[in-house]
Design a protein around this motif. Sequence first.
Motif, PDB file in Angstrom:
ATOM      1  N   ARG A  10      40.406  49.086  51.092  1.00 39.17           N
ATOM      2  CA  ARG A  10      41.638  50.151  50.543  1.00 39.17           C
ATOM      3  C   ARG A  10      42.264  49.345  49.289  1.00 39.17           C
ATOM      4  O   ARG A  10      42.316  49.714  48.090  1.00 39.17           O
ATOM      5  CB  ARG A  10      42.502  50.513  51.126  1.00 39.17           C
ATOM      6  N   THR A  11      42.586  47.926  49.557  1.00 37.65           N
ATOM      7  CA  THR A  11      43.404  47.248  48.433  1.00 37.65           C
ATOM      8  C   THR A  11      42.213  47.047  47.144  1.00 37.65           C
ATOM      9  O   THR A  11      42.675  47.177  46.274  1.00 37.65           O
ATOM     10  CB  THR A  11      43.769  45.761  49.053  1.00 37.65           C
ATOM     11  N   LEU A  12      41.112  46.676  47.648  1.00 37.18           N
ATOM     12  CA  LEU A  12      40.095  46.367  46.676  1.00 37.18           C
ATOM     13  C   LEU A  12      39.900  47.641  45.605  1.00 37.18           C
ATOM     14  O   LEU A  12      39.573  47.460  44.639  1.00 37.18           O
ATOM     15  CB  LEU A  12      38.763  45.558  47.276  1.00 37.18           C
ATOM     16  N   ALA A  40      38.826  35.839  44.105  1.00 35.43           N
ATOM     17  CA  ALA A  40      39.993  36.045  44.838  1.00 35.43           C
ATOM     18  C   ALA A  40      39.756  37.277  46.083  1.00 35.43           C
ATOM     19  O   ALA A  40      40.116  37.041  47.004  1.00 35.43           O
ATOM     20  CB  ALA A  40      41.202  36.789  44.021  1.00 35.43           C
ATOM     21  N   VAL A  41      38.671  37.723  45.841  1.00 35.06           N
ATOM     22  CA  VAL A  41      38.155  38.570  46.862  1.00 35.06           C
ATOM     23  C   VAL A  41      37.521  37.879  47.788  1.00 35.06           C
ATOM     24  O   VAL A  41      37.813  38.245  49.260  1.00 35.06           O
ATOM     25  CB  VAL A  41      37.047  39.889  46.344  1.00 35.06           C
ATOM     26  N   VAL A  42      36.895  36.806  47.710  1.00 36.38           N
ATOM     27  CA  VAL A  42      36.334  35.891  48.720  1.00 36.38           C
ATOM     28  C   VAL A  42      37.230  35.075  49.336  1.00 36.38           C
ATOM     29  O   VAL A  42      37.205  35.208  50.555  1.00 36.38           O
ATOM     30  CB  VAL A  42      35.201  35.082  48.163  1.00 36.38           C
ATOM     31  N   GLU A  43      38.444  34.837  48.790  1.00 39.43           N
ATOM     32  CA  GLU A  43      39.399  34.221  49.305  1.00 39.43           C
ATOM     33  C   GLU A  43      40.048  34.999  50.224  1.00 39.43           C
ATOM     34  O   GLU A  43      40.665  34.582  51.393  1.00 39.43           O
ATOM     35  CB  GLU A  43      40.639  33.797  48.218  1.00 39.43           C
ATOM     36  N   ALA A  44      40.382  36.273  49.906  1.00 35.97           N
ATOM     37  CA  ALA A  44      41.072  37.189  50.679  1.00 35.97           C
ATOM     38  C   ALA A  44      40.267  37.596  51.936  1.00 35.97           C
ATOM     39  O   ALA A  44      40.722  37.654  52.988  1.00 35.97           O
ATOM     40  CB  ALA A  44      41.336  38.693  49.931  1.00 35.97           C
ATOM     41  N   LEU A  45      39.106  37.519  51.889  1.00 33.51           N
ATOM     42  CA  LEU A  45      37.965  38.050  53.172  1.00 33.51           C
ATOM     43  C   LEU A  45      38.402  36.757  54.187  1.00 33.51           C
ATOM     44  O   LEU A  45      38.302  36.957  55.125  1.00 33.51           O
ATOM     45  CB  LEU A  45      36.622  37.799  52.534  1.00 33.51           C
ATOM     46  N   THR A  46      38.195  35.467  53.714  1.00 37.02           N
ATOM     47  CA  THR A  46      38.446  34.297  54.474  1.00 37.02           C
ATOM     48  C   THR A  46      39.994  34.464  55.091  1.00 37.02           C
ATOM     49  O   THR A  46      40.336  34.221  56.342  1.00 37.02           O
ATOM     50  CB  THR A  46      38.278  33.211  53.768  1.00 37.02           C
ATOM     51  N   TRP A  60      49.259  39.630  46.172  1.00 34.68           N
ATOM     52  CA  TRP A  60      48.450  38.494  46.868  1.00 34.68           C
ATOM     53  C   TRP A  60      47.188  38.422  45.815  1.00 34.68           C
ATOM     54  O   TRP A  60      46.953  37.539  45.463  1.00 34.68           O
ATOM     55  CB  TRP A  60      48.240  38.921  48.077  1.00 34.68           C
ATOM     56  N   LEU A  61      46.690  39.485  45.829  1.00 32.94           N
ATOM     57  CA  LEU A  61      45.185  39.595  44.910  1.00 32.94           C
ATOM     58  C   LEU A  61      45.402  39.163  43.684  1.00 32.94           C
ATOM     59  O   LEU A  61      44.551  38.333  43.074  1.00 32.94           O
ATOM     60  CB  LEU A  61      44.292  40.873  45.057  1.00 32.94           C
ATOM     61  N   GLN A  62      46.443  39.800  43.070  1.00 35.72           N
ATOM     62  CA  GLN A  62      47.062  39.574  41.685  1.00 35.72           C
ATOM     63  C   GLN A  62      47.012  38.211  41.245  1.00 35.72           C
ATOM     64  O   GLN A  62      46.572  37.520  40.565  1.00 35.72           O
ATOM     65  CB  GLN A  62      47.756  40.176  40.938  1.00 35.72           C
ATOM     66  N   VAL A  63      48.145  37.385  42.109  1.00 33.87           N
ATOM     67  CA  VAL A  63      48.171  35.909  41.834  1.00 33.87           C
ATOM     68  C   VAL A  63      47.086  35.090  42.248  1.00 33.87           C
ATOM     69  O   VAL A  63      46.988  34.111  41.328  1.00 33.87           O
ATOM     70  CB  VAL A  63      49.324  35.482  42.920  1.00 33.87           C
ATOM     71  N   ALA A  64      46.103  35.421  43.175  1.00 37.89           N
ATOM     72  CA  ALA A  64      45.209  34.648  43.513  1.00 37.89           C
ATOM     73  C   ALA A  64      43.934  34.765  42.172  1.00 37.89           C
ATOM     74  O   ALA A  64      43.388  33.549  41.770  1.00 37.89           O
ATOM     75  CB  ALA A  64      44.257  35.088  44.697  1.00 37.89           C
ATOM     76  N   VAL A 125      34.360  46.898  39.400  1.00 36.41           N
ATOM     77  CA  VAL A 125      35.008  48.038  39.766  1.00 36.41           C
ATOM     78  C   VAL A 125      35.522  48.210  41.114  1.00 36.41           C
ATOM     79  O   VAL A 125      36.757  48.622  41.656  1.00 36.41           O
ATOM     80  CB  VAL A 125      34.555  49.263  39.209  1.00 36.41           C
ATOM     81  N   VAL A 126      34.648  48.119  42.122  1.00 30.40           N
ATOM     82  CA  VAL A 126      34.859  48.334  43.417  1.00 30.40           C
ATOM     83  C   VAL A 126      35.431  47.096  44.269  1.00 30.40           C
ATOM     84  O   VAL A 126      36.066  47.294  45.196  1.00 30.40           O
ATOM     85  CB  VAL A 126      33.499  49.067  44.205  1.00 30.40           C
ATOM     86  N   GLY A 127      34.931  45.945  43.872  1.00 26.80           N
ATOM     87  CA  GLY A 127      35.338  44.844  44.413  1.00 26.80           C
ATOM     88  C   GLY A 127      34.477  44.095  45.577  1.00 26.80           C
ATOM     89  O   GLY A 127      35.271  43.287  46.359  1.00 26.80           O
ATOM     90  N   LEU A 128      33.382  44.692  45.751  1.00 23.03           N
ATOM     91  CA  LEU A 128      32.297  44.061  46.520  1.00 23.03           C
ATOM     92  C   LEU A 128      31.966  42.702  45.990  1.00 23.03           C
ATOM     93  O   LEU A 128      31.921  42.421  44.878  1.00 23.03           O
ATOM     94  CB  LEU A 128      31.151  44.760  46.763  1.00 23.03           C
ATOM     95  N   THR A 129      31.614  41.842  47.188  1.00 25.35           N
ATOM     96  CA  THR A 129      31.139  40.487  46.895  1.00 25.35           C
ATOM     97  C   THR A 129      29.711  40.459  46.449  1.00 25.35           C
ATOM     98  O   THR A 129      29.028  41.302  46.855  1.00 25.35           O
ATOM     99  CB  THR A 129      31.593  39.270  48.074  1.00 25.35           C
ATOM    100  N   THR A 130      29.227  39.453  46.230  1.00 28.10           N
ATOM    101  CA  THR A 130      27.754  39.406  45.831  1.00 28.10           C
ATOM    102  C   THR A 130      26.732  39.228  46.980  1.00 28.10           C
ATOM    103  O   THR A 130      25.932  39.947  47.163  1.00 28.10           O
ATOM    104  CB  THR A 130      27.460  38.152  44.947  1.00 28.10           C
ATOM    105  N   PRO A 131      27.181  38.665  48.104  1.00 28.50           N
ATOM    106  CA  PRO A 131      26.829  38.809  49.356  1.00 28.50           C
ATOM    107  C   PRO A 131      26.565  40.187  50.088  1.00 28.50           C
ATOM    108  O   PRO A 131      25.537  40.691  50.416  1.00 28.50           O
ATOM    109  CB  PRO A 131      27.526  37.956  50.498  1.00 28.50           C
ATOM    110  N   GLN A 132      27.706  40.998  49.967  1.00 30.05           N
ATOM    111  CA  GLN A 132      27.620  42.439  50.285  1.00 30.05           C
ATOM    112  C   GLN A 132      26.831  43.080  49.555  1.00 30.05           C
ATOM    113  O   GLN A 132      26.328  44.095  50.322  1.00 30.05           O
ATOM    114  CB  GLN A 132      29.143  42.631  50.282  1.00 30.05           C
ATOM    115  N   ILE A 133      26.692  43.035  48.334  1.00 23.37           N
ATOM    116  CA  ILE A 133      25.805  43.915  47.615  1.00 23.37           C
ATOM    117  C   ILE A 133      24.377  43.579  47.901  1.00 23.37           C
ATOM    118  O   ILE A 133      23.717  44.340  48.083  1.00 23.37           O
ATOM    119  CB  ILE A 133      26.217  43.809  45.929  1.00 23.37           C
ATOM    120  N   ALA A 134      24.282  42.353  47.831  1.00 27.63           N
ATOM    121  CA  ALA A 134      22.744  41.817  48.332  1.00 27.63           C
ATOM    122  C   ALA A 134      22.463  42.342  49.906  1.00 27.63           C
ATOM    123  O   ALA A 134      21.049  42.996  49.796  1.00 27.63           O
ATOM    124  CB  ALA A 134      22.608  40.467  48.317  1.00 27.63           C
TER     125      ALA A 134
END
Length: 404
Positions: A10-12, A40-46, A60-64, A125-134
């Motif tokens: 939802r945040t992404l 930052a998305v990858v950092e958030a996932l972890t 948090w996401l904006q700062v990262a 736009v959506v905030g998916l990571t490259t591994p997720q899209i792949a």
Amino acid sequence: MSSTDDLLARTLREEAGPLVARLSRRFGDFDVAEEAVQAAVVEALTSWRRHGPPDRAGAWLQVAATRNAMDALRLRDRQRALAVRAEPPDLGPGEDTDDRLALLFACCHPALAPEARLALTLRAVVGLTTPQIARAFLVNETTLAQRVVRAKRKIVSAGIALTVPPEAQRAERLDDVLAVVYVMFNEGFVSSTGPTQDRDLAADAVWLARVVATSLPDQAEAWGLAALLTIQHARSRARFAGGELVLLRDQDRGLWDHDAIAEGERMIERAAALRHPGAYQLQAAIAAVHATGASWAETDWLQISLLYEELARYDASPVVRLNQVVAHAQVVGPEDALRRLETLAGPLAGYHLFHATRAQLLGAVGRDEDAEAANRRALELTENDAERRLLTRRLHRRPLDDGS
């Protein structure tokens, strides 16, 4: 999906696109901005999975992302450029929506290759990571990353602006945007595995379609697409049972989200009020007739057949004509439908659903051996595991089903 992953998704959806646009304006570099948000998305996932989500997830996401962008620019010796740029103003909800829309138009620009438009939209736009899209598209991560890199270079070299096109160009450009969102939904809708581990691609597409429609409220086809995806996604809980694909006629309609279906119908009405009909609106109307039928037998097949006839005026593609034949079979029977279907044998020779439909029609008229051959051909052409299992176990004498 865990509560943490749900919050992250939802945040992404709300923050990733506007963040890319803000950082791009602030630092004057789209590539740096997009990479910074992606990191930052990858950092958030972890981090969020390990320590739990922060109280202010968006901040948090904006700062990262900002930190990542500044680090990248320092590495490229861009401190002087940083010094002359002022802090960006805080953006309200309306401006955030505009940022998402502007970024979406840039990612779907006709100068970009079609496959690159989708990949870049999902990342920026959506905030998916490259591994997720792949994983979602069964593409090698390196190949996908190269597509994204080429697309971002093209945006920079061609001077593609992160703005909503002026009204004179908007209608044509909007077609490209809606097509990308539609493909995105379909990739999630036919998946045999459901969400891509921690993101539901179809749900992301529904959200994005609504962003476009609410941002451009006078565009009837944007509302039509939002309605279509909303209604189709309302059946998601019933489409798979025990990992197996369940066709429309066999789905438990009690599992459908009837509030979402009603919302989709309201979107159709809003689109119709604009008096600018189009293909997405007609597809949404067809989906609504399916979704409001009390049962498969009580579906208004005549109305669906007439809607397909109207749809063919906007889109006379062989696939639309195939769907028209399926609906026609429910109205007049398999013999006439089979004759119509055979006219599509040339253009749809390599399409598995043509052969699957033909198998069912052949079985319905008693041509069992021909039906088995058609079913085998459908299996040869099908790559989706769930569809392969369905075709394998389906009896060719089974009554015709027009979809899943």
